[in-house]
Structures are given as C-alpha cells and as structure tokens.
Design a protein around this motif. Structure first.
Motif, PDB file in Angstrom:
ATOM      1  N   ALA A   1      46.501  46.964  37.898  1.00 48.70           N
ATOM      2  CA  ALA A   1      45.316  47.093  37.051  1.00 48.70           C
ATOM      3  C   ALA A   1      45.524  46.537  35.644  1.00 48.70           C
ATOM      4  CB  ALA A   1      44.911  48.558  36.959  1.00 48.70           C
ATOM      5  N   ARG A   2      46.760  46.328  35.248  1.00 51.17           N
ATOM      6  CA  ARG A   2      47.047  45.918  33.873  1.00 51.17           C
ATOM      7  C   ARG A   2      46.550  44.492  33.612  1.00 51.17           C
ATOM      8  NH1 ARG A   2      52.280  46.403  33.968  1.00 51.17           N
ATOM      9  NH2 ARG A   2      52.215  48.646  33.525  1.00 51.17           N
ATOM     10  N   THR A   3      45.722  44.334  32.598  1.00 51.01           N
ATOM     11  CA  THR A   3      45.199  43.025  32.221  1.00 51.01           C
ATOM     12  C   THR A   3      44.862  43.003  30.732  1.00 51.01           C
ATOM     13  OG1 THR A   3      43.431  41.405  32.597  1.00 51.01           O
ATOM     14  CG2 THR A   3      42.842  43.718  32.854  1.00 51.01           C
ATOM     15  N   SER A   4      44.965  41.834  30.134  1.00 48.98           N
ATOM     16  CA  SER A   4      44.588  41.664  28.725  1.00 48.98           C
ATOM     17  C   SER A   4      43.170  41.108  28.599  1.00 48.98           C
ATOM     18  CB  SER A   4      45.580  40.719  28.038  1.00 48.98           C
ATOM     19  OG  SER A   4      45.576  39.447  28.681  1.00 48.98           O
ATOM     20  N   GLN A   5      42.506  40.917  29.742  1.00 47.62           N
ATOM     21  CA  GLN A   5      41.149  40.357  29.732  1.00 47.62           C
ATOM     22  C   GLN A   5      40.239  41.159  30.681  1.00 47.62           C
ATOM     23  OE1 GLN A   5      41.839  36.205  30.704  1.00 47.62           O
ATOM     24  NE2 GLN A   5      43.234  36.724  32.346  1.00 47.62           N
ATOM     25  N   PRO A   6      40.043  42.441  30.385  1.00 48.34           N
ATOM     26  CA  PRO A   6      39.263  43.301  31.284  1.00 48.34           C
ATOM     27  C   PRO A   6      37.799  42.885  31.419  1.00 48.34           C
ATOM     28  CG  PRO A   6      39.705  44.424  29.210  1.00 48.34           C
ATOM     29  CD  PRO A   6      40.543  43.194  29.214  1.00 48.34           C
ATOM     30  N   VAL A   7      37.199  42.384  30.353  1.00 48.87           N
ATOM     31  CA  VAL A   7      35.792  41.981  30.412  1.00 48.87           C
ATOM     32  C   VAL A   7      35.623  40.814  31.394  1.00 48.87           C
ATOM     33  CG1 VAL A   7      33.836  41.044  29.119  1.00 48.87           C
ATOM     34  CG2 VAL A   7      35.286  42.810  28.088  1.00 48.87           C
ATOM     35  N   LEU A   8      36.521  39.845  31.295  1.00 52.56           N
ATOM     36  CA  LEU A   8      36.474  38.698  32.203  1.00 52.56           C
ATOM     37  C   LEU A   8      36.676  39.146  33.651  1.00 52.56           C
ATOM     38  CD1 LEU A   8      36.498  35.640  32.852  1.00 52.56           C
ATOM     39  CD2 LEU A   8      38.961  35.651  32.343  1.00 52.56           C
ATOM     40  N   GLN A   9      37.659  40.001  33.877  1.00 52.58           N
ATOM     41  CA  GLN A   9      37.939  40.457  35.232  1.00 52.58           C
ATOM     42  C   GLN A   9      36.761  41.252  35.806  1.00 52.58           C
ATOM     43  OE1 GLN A   9      40.145  39.550  37.195  1.00 52.58           O
ATOM     44  NE2 GLN A   9      42.101  39.166  36.221  1.00 52.58           N
ATOM     45  N   ALA A  10      36.173  42.100  34.995  1.00 53.81           N
ATOM     46  CA  ALA A  10      35.038  42.888  35.462  1.00 53.81           C
ATOM     47  C   ALA A  10      33.832  41.999  35.755  1.00 53.81           C
ATOM     48  CB  ALA A  10      34.668  43.949  34.427  1.00 53.81           C
ATOM     49  N   PHE A  11      33.617  41.008  34.890  1.00 52.37           N
ATOM     50  CA  PHE A  11      32.470  40.114  35.072  1.00 52.37           C
ATOM     51  C   PHE A  11      32.591  39.312  36.357  1.00 52.37           C
ATOM     52  CE2 PHE A  11      30.427  35.937  34.439  1.00 52.37           C
ATOM     53  CZ  PHE A  11      29.114  36.364  34.311  1.00 52.37           C
ATOM     54  N   ARG A  12      33.773  38.757  36.618  1.00 53.41           N
ATOM     55  CA  ARG A  12      33.939  37.956  37.828  1.00 53.41           C
ATOM     56  C   ARG A  12      33.830  38.825  39.079  1.00 53.41           C
ATOM     57  NH1 ARG A  12      38.854  38.905  39.564  1.00 53.41           N
ATOM     58  NH2 ARG A  12      38.697  37.373  41.245  1.00 53.41           N
ATOM     59  N   ALA A  13      34.271  40.080  39.013  1.00 49.25           N
ATOM     60  CA  ALA A  13      34.144  40.990  40.152  1.00 49.25           C
ATOM     61  C   ALA A  13      32.668  41.285  40.444  1.00 49.25           C
ATOM     62  CB  ALA A  13      34.888  42.291  39.878  1.00 49.25           C
ATOM     63  N   LEU A  14      31.891  41.545  39.400  1.00 48.36           N
ATOM     64  CA  LEU A  14      30.460  41.821  39.576  1.00 48.36           C
ATOM     65  C   LEU A  14      29.704  40.561  39.993  1.00 48.36           C
ATOM     66  CD1 LEU A  14      29.891  44.159  36.496  1.00 48.36           C
ATOM     67  CD2 LEU A  14      30.065  44.829  38.909  1.00 48.36           C
ATOM     68  N   LEU A  15      30.177  39.410  39.526  1.00 51.05           N
ATOM     69  CA  LEU A  15      29.564  38.140  39.919  1.00 51.05           C
ATOM     70  C   LEU A  15      29.726  37.918  41.417  1.00 51.05           C
ATOM     71  CD1 LEU A  15      28.187  35.556  38.735  1.00 51.05           C
ATOM     72  CD2 LEU A  15      30.480  34.556  38.595  1.00 51.05           C
ATOM     73  N   LEU A  16      30.916  38.222  41.947  1.00 53.97           N
ATOM     74  CA  LEU A  16      31.177  38.022  43.371  1.00 53.97           C
ATOM     75  C   LEU A  16      30.315  38.946  44.234  1.00 53.97           C
ATOM     76  CD1 LEU A  16      32.765  36.705  45.678  1.00 53.97           C
ATOM     77  CD2 LEU A  16      34.474  38.514  45.413  1.00 53.97           C
ATOM     78  N   VAL A  17      30.240  40.222  43.879  1.00 54.74           N
ATOM     79  CA  VAL A  17      29.472  41.149  44.704  1.00 54.74           C
ATOM     80  C   VAL A  17      27.984  40.817  44.653  1.00 54.74           C
ATOM     81  CG1 VAL A  17      29.074  42.969  42.981  1.00 54.74           C
ATOM     82  CG2 VAL A  17      29.317  43.565  45.393  1.00 54.74           C
TER      83      VAL A  17
ATOM     84  N   THR B   1      46.479  41.216  40.270  1.00 55.16           N
ATOM     85  CA  THR B   1      45.588  41.859  39.304  1.00 55.16           C
ATOM     86  C   THR B   1      44.139  41.458  39.538  1.00 55.16           C
ATOM     87  OG1 THR B   1      47.305  42.048  37.605  1.00 55.16           O
ATOM     88  CG2 THR B   1      45.022  42.048  36.847  1.00 55.16           C
ATOM     89  N   SER B   2      43.909  40.171  39.739  1.00 56.83           N
ATOM     90  CA  SER B   2      42.551  39.700  40.009  1.00 56.83           C
ATOM     91  C   SER B   2      42.009  40.315  41.299  1.00 56.83           C
ATOM     92  CB  SER B   2      42.523  38.174  40.104  1.00 56.83           C
ATOM     93  OG  SER B   2      42.769  37.588  38.835  1.00 56.83           O
ATOM     94  N   PHE B   3      42.864  40.428  42.306  1.00 54.43           N
ATOM     95  CA  PHE B   3      42.473  41.015  43.591  1.00 54.43           C
ATOM     96  C   PHE B   3      42.083  42.484  43.395  1.00 54.43           C
ATOM     97  CE2 PHE B   3      43.775  42.687  47.906  1.00 54.43           C
ATOM     98  CZ  PHE B   3      42.737  42.079  48.603  1.00 54.43           C
ATOM     99  N   PHE B   4      42.871  43.203  42.591  1.00 53.54           N
ATOM    100  CA  PHE B   4      42.605  44.622  42.326  1.00 53.54           C
ATOM    101  C   PHE B   4      41.250  44.798  41.648  1.00 53.54           C
ATOM    102  CE2 PHE B   4      42.669  48.322  39.558  1.00 53.54           C
ATOM    103  CZ  PHE B   4      43.134  49.324  40.395  1.00 53.54           C
ATOM    104  N   TRP B   5      41.002  44.033  40.598  1.00 57.97           N
ATOM    105  CA  TRP B   5      39.746  44.163  39.865  1.00 57.97           C
ATOM    106  C   TRP B   5      38.553  43.737  40.720  1.00 57.97           C
ATOM    107  CZ3 TRP B   5      38.506  45.620  34.703  1.00 57.97           C
ATOM    108  CH2 TRP B   5      39.581  46.151  33.991  1.00 57.97           C
ATOM    109  N   THR B   6      38.753  42.727  41.562  1.00 58.88           N
ATOM    110  CA  THR B   6      37.668  42.277  42.440  1.00 58.88           C
ATOM    111  C   THR B   6      37.204  43.397  43.351  1.00 58.88           C
ATOM    112  OG1 THR B   6      38.464  39.989  42.435  1.00 58.88           O
ATOM    113  CG2 THR B   6      37.032  40.631  44.245  1.00 58.88           C
ATOM    114  N   GLY B   7      38.148  44.100  43.965  1.00 58.64           N
ATOM    115  CA  GLY B   7      37.796  45.156  44.905  1.00 58.64           C
ATOM    116  C   GLY B   7      37.288  46.413  44.245  1.00 58.64           C
ATOM    117  N   ILE B   8      37.965  46.861  43.197  1.00 60.25           N
ATOM    118  CA  ILE B   8      37.624  48.156  42.592  1.00 60.25           C
ATOM    119  C   ILE B   8      36.340  48.075  41.770  1.00 60.25           C
ATOM    120  CG2 ILE B   8      38.415  50.006  41.094  1.00 60.25           C
ATOM    121  CD1 ILE B   8      39.904  49.642  43.822  1.00 60.25           C
TER     122      ILE B   8
END
Length: 288
Positions: free
Chosen positions: A66-82, A181-188
């Motif tokens: 889960a550790r990332t220095s760019q949480p906004v980017l990771q969250a945005f791409r996860a929501l974009l995919l779904v 990390t990207s995989f984790f944020w994508t799913g969660i």
C-alpha cells in the motif's frame, strides 16, 4: 529474477485472452439480467480479496504493497479503470460483444497517440501515420455518413479512451511505485469505489445466476493471475501482439452463444485497426 521464456509467455497470453473473453461473455449475460453496477461490484469484491491475498504473501506484506508517494494518482487510475469496465459492460448489452470489442481494439493506438502529451515520449511520423490509419478503421466500423451514428456506438470508444489513459497513468505511476503497489491500489480502491455506487442497486439474484456470478469472479482472478505470470516470464513487447486474439475468441462467443453477426464493415475495420496497432507495437519495440 524470473528467467525469460517467450514461448511460455505467448501461451500464457493466449490463455489470458481466452479467459478474459469468457469473462466478457459472462458479464454480458449477467448485465442483461441484473444491474451493471451490482454485477461489477460483486466481481470487484472477489478481485479485492485476491489482491489482498497476493499482497499479503509478498515481502513486507500489505503495508509495503500500500505504500506510495502518489496516492491521488493511484486512486484516480483505480477509479478510472472500474469506470471503464462499467462503460464497457454497458456497451456489451447495447451493442453486443463483437462490435464493442471491434471499436475497443483501437486502445493501443490511443496509448501511442497520448504517450507524447502524457508521458513526454517521442512519437515519430511512422507511428502517427499508423495511428491515423487505425482511426480510419474505426470510422469504417462506425460508418459515419452512411447512417446516423447511434449514441451507443460511441460508448466503446469512450471506454477505449479511458483504458488508454489508465494504461498511460499506470506507466507514469511505475516511475515511482512498484507493480505490486499499483496492483494493490487498483483492486482495493476500485472495490471501495464500486461498492459506494453498486450497493444502491442491489437486486435479488436467482440461485442459478449465482453460479454464473461465481464463474465471472473466478475468471477475473484467473485472468489477472495468468497475465501477471505472462509478464513475469516474457517481455511485454514480445507477447502484447497476441492480445489481439481476444477479438477472435470474443467473436466466437458472440456469434455462437449470443447470436451476433459480424458485418462486413466491422471485419474490414477491425483488420485495419489491428494492423495499425501491430505496426505501432513493432515501431515502439524497434525505437524503444
């Protein structure tokens, strides 16, 4: 480091495309009977459980994943995919599997076209030419001028654009985060976002359809597993061209199970789009 094995990678990519084609067929069936948001929400619950299981077994466990220095980017791409998945499944019910994937096949061209402004990558005139030819193929599929384009025909094109942007943002995120990390944020994050929407559209599901829902969840996990293994044993540039075979599997499922037809203009347009996409992949590999 896993030893590179191109032949095994190709076989795993073929398996992945077959599994994802079956998954899309199951999605079309269930979305035709129940609300799309509920179907995707349940599918993501299972996906999130898979992500948590995989992440917990890696070095550092869930905290490291889960550790990332760019949480906004990771969250945005996860929501974009779904969101893109929801759009594509809606397109399955409106247009069918064959025509949806015929248009969606242009996403590698969109990635190539947007890689300059988004990632600052150089795109030469040859790839720009291939991108232009590819979009001629999309126009052949949509047939503007011959008949009024129904608004539903634009749905898979919007989905392709969103998936291309997701792919580019994933590459951008990879500059500072690991794939785990990207995989984790994508799913969660995808699961949390989909639950916030889907829970309001809950419908009772017939017992037989829970069997289909289970199959959908299992194919989702299996597809991601084989794809991960594919990229572990072979370079992406070596196996990516074989991803287009999903169009073949989708066409077989669409025609034999759902009674869809393949119009001549769709077949010609797909040939143009796939040819242009393969050329851009070849150029990327050559100049990269």
């Amino acid at each position: 480091m896993t030893e590179q094995n191109a032949r095994l990678g190709i076989l795993l990519m073929l398996a992945t495309t077959l599994v994802f084609a079956i998954q899309d067929g199951l999605s079309r069936h269930l979305a035709g009977e129940y609300n799309v948001y509920m179907v995707i929400m349940i599918r993501y619950w299972f996906f999130a459980a898979f992500v948590l299981t995989v992440s917990s077994r890696k070095a550092g466990g869930l905290r490291a994943a889960a550790r990332t220095s760019q949480p906004v980017l990771q969250a945005f791409r996860a929501l974009l995919l779904v969101t893109e998945i929801c759009i594509l499944v809606v397109a399955f019910t409106k247009l069918g599997l064959v025509e949806t994937h015929a248009v969606f096949a242009c996403y590698p061209l969109l990635i190539a076209a947007l890689s300059g402004p988004v990632l600052g990558e150089y795109v030469g005139w040859r790839r720009w030419s291939a991108i232009g030819i590819g979009f001629v193929g999309v126009l052949i599929i949509l047939q503007p001028g011959i008949a009024v384009i129904e608004p539903t025909a634009i749905i898979p094109l919007i989905g392709a654009l969103m998936f291309a942007l997701y792919g580019l943002l994933t590459r951008y995120a990879a500059r500072r985060d690991t794939a785990a990390t990207s995989f984790f944020w994508t799913g969660i994050v995808g699961s949390l976002g989909m639950t916030c929407v889907g829970v309001w559209f809950w419908e009772p599901m017939a017992l037989a359809d829970w069997g289909w829902m289970s199959a959908l969840c299992l194919t989702g996990v299996l597809g991601h597993f084989t794809l991960i293994k594919c990229y572990e044993v072979a370079e992406a540039s070596a196996v990516q061209p074989f991803a287009y075979l999903q169009l073949v599997f989708i066409s077989i499922i669409g025609v034999t199970i759902f009674g869809e037809t393949i119009r001549t203009n769709v077949a010609i347009g797909v040939a143009v789009v796939v040819g242009a996409g393969l050329f851009t992949l070849w150029r990327q590999r050559k100049v990269g």
